[in-house]
Design a protein around this motif. Sequence first.
Motif, mmCIF file in Angstrom:
data_model
loop_
_atom_site.group_PDB
_atom_site.id
_atom_site.type_symbol
_atom_site.label_atom_id
_atom_site.label_comp_id
_atom_site.label_asym_id
_atom_site.label_seq_id
_atom_site.Cartn_x
_atom_site.Cartn_y
_atom_site.Cartn_z
ATOM 1 N N ARG A 183 -44.060 31.834 -35.084
ATOM 2 C CA ARG A 183 -43.419 30.737 -35.874
ATOM 3 C C ARG A 183 -44.522 30.022 -37.000
ATOM 4 O O ARG A 183 -44.116 28.915 -37.518
ATOM 5 C CB ARG A 183 -42.852 29.660 -34.931
ATOM 6 N N GLY A 184 -45.789 30.305 -36.681
ATOM 7 C CA GLY A 184 -46.870 29.585 -37.821
ATOM 8 C C GLY A 184 -47.351 28.474 -37.114
ATOM 9 O O GLY A 184 -47.916 27.622 -37.721
ATOM 10 N N ARG A 196 -44.903 32.074 -24.756
ATOM 11 C CA ARG A 196 -44.835 30.890 -25.524
ATOM 12 C C ARG A 196 -45.891 31.116 -26.703
ATOM 13 O O ARG A 196 -45.677 30.614 -27.687
ATOM 14 C CB ARG A 196 -44.909 30.041 -24.578
ATOM 15 N N HIS A 197 -47.266 31.513 -26.313
ATOM 16 C CA HIS A 197 -48.117 31.552 -26.998
ATOM 17 C C HIS A 197 -47.913 32.502 -28.579
ATOM 18 O O HIS A 197 -47.971 32.117 -29.338
ATOM 19 C CB HIS A 197 -49.480 32.132 -26.552
ATOM 20 N N ARG A 198 -47.428 33.760 -27.800
ATOM 21 C CA ARG A 198 -46.960 34.533 -29.050
ATOM 22 C C ARG A 198 -45.911 34.048 -29.881
ATOM 23 O O ARG A 198 -45.981 34.366 -31.145
ATOM 24 C CB ARG A 198 -46.460 35.848 -28.525
#
Length: 226
Positions: A161-162, A154-156
Amino acid sequence: MINIAIDGPSGAGKSTVAKAVAKKLGFIYVDTGALYRAIGVNALRLGYDTTDREKVVSTLKDVKLDLRYINGEQRVILNGEDVSEAIRLPEASMAASNVSAIPEVRQFLFDLQRSLAAENNCIMDGRDIGTVVLPNADLKLFLTASPEERAMRRHRELIQRGTPVDYEVLLEEIKQRDYNDSHRAIAPLKPADDAIIVDTSGNTLEESIENVLALIKEKLGIDTEN
Ligand code: DC
């Protein structure tokens, strides 16, 4: 109709895997979490506390939900408005988790999910599809991964997505949602007795998709090579 149930915790890759597999099979993909999200967003818009059972239940009489498929993509229509983007906002996740613990909300969404499965070859993803919604599904998969791995993915995704969010915050949120979803009294998140557990930790998405396609071939005899 052929029905494949995919359950599991948030962030295990269910929706991406289910979407890709549905496309290969020519089935529709039904994302049931989106329905809970729509109920949650509707309650938030009305200014209600999404843990307030009475308030949330009072909203249901004015809710009309439809799923439409545009180029194979599921769109969620709430009272005529396409809310497919609004339901992905961060506040929609916890709102969905909260309203999903309310029995009347689950009952409200039950018929819609059942009729979609009766009318279409589908892959349906959620938390209770194999246990409650489609207990006679042709194949039940339970997709999971460690909380740390799910938080990392999720972090990546958010970095790409900025809109980066701290890893520790994501991990805490995932653990909180897992707890909520698996400890509620009604239809808690758990594998059906006859579900196949697929642990995607350490897999790329492509590997997880291949795993699931291989299981479908093995168990249902559906070949997806071409
Ligand atoms: O899959 P998702 O993250 O979009 O789901 C949002 C919330 O909805 C999740 O916290 C649990 C709930 N949910 C559920 O209770 N039953 C389902 N079949 C699907 C989702």
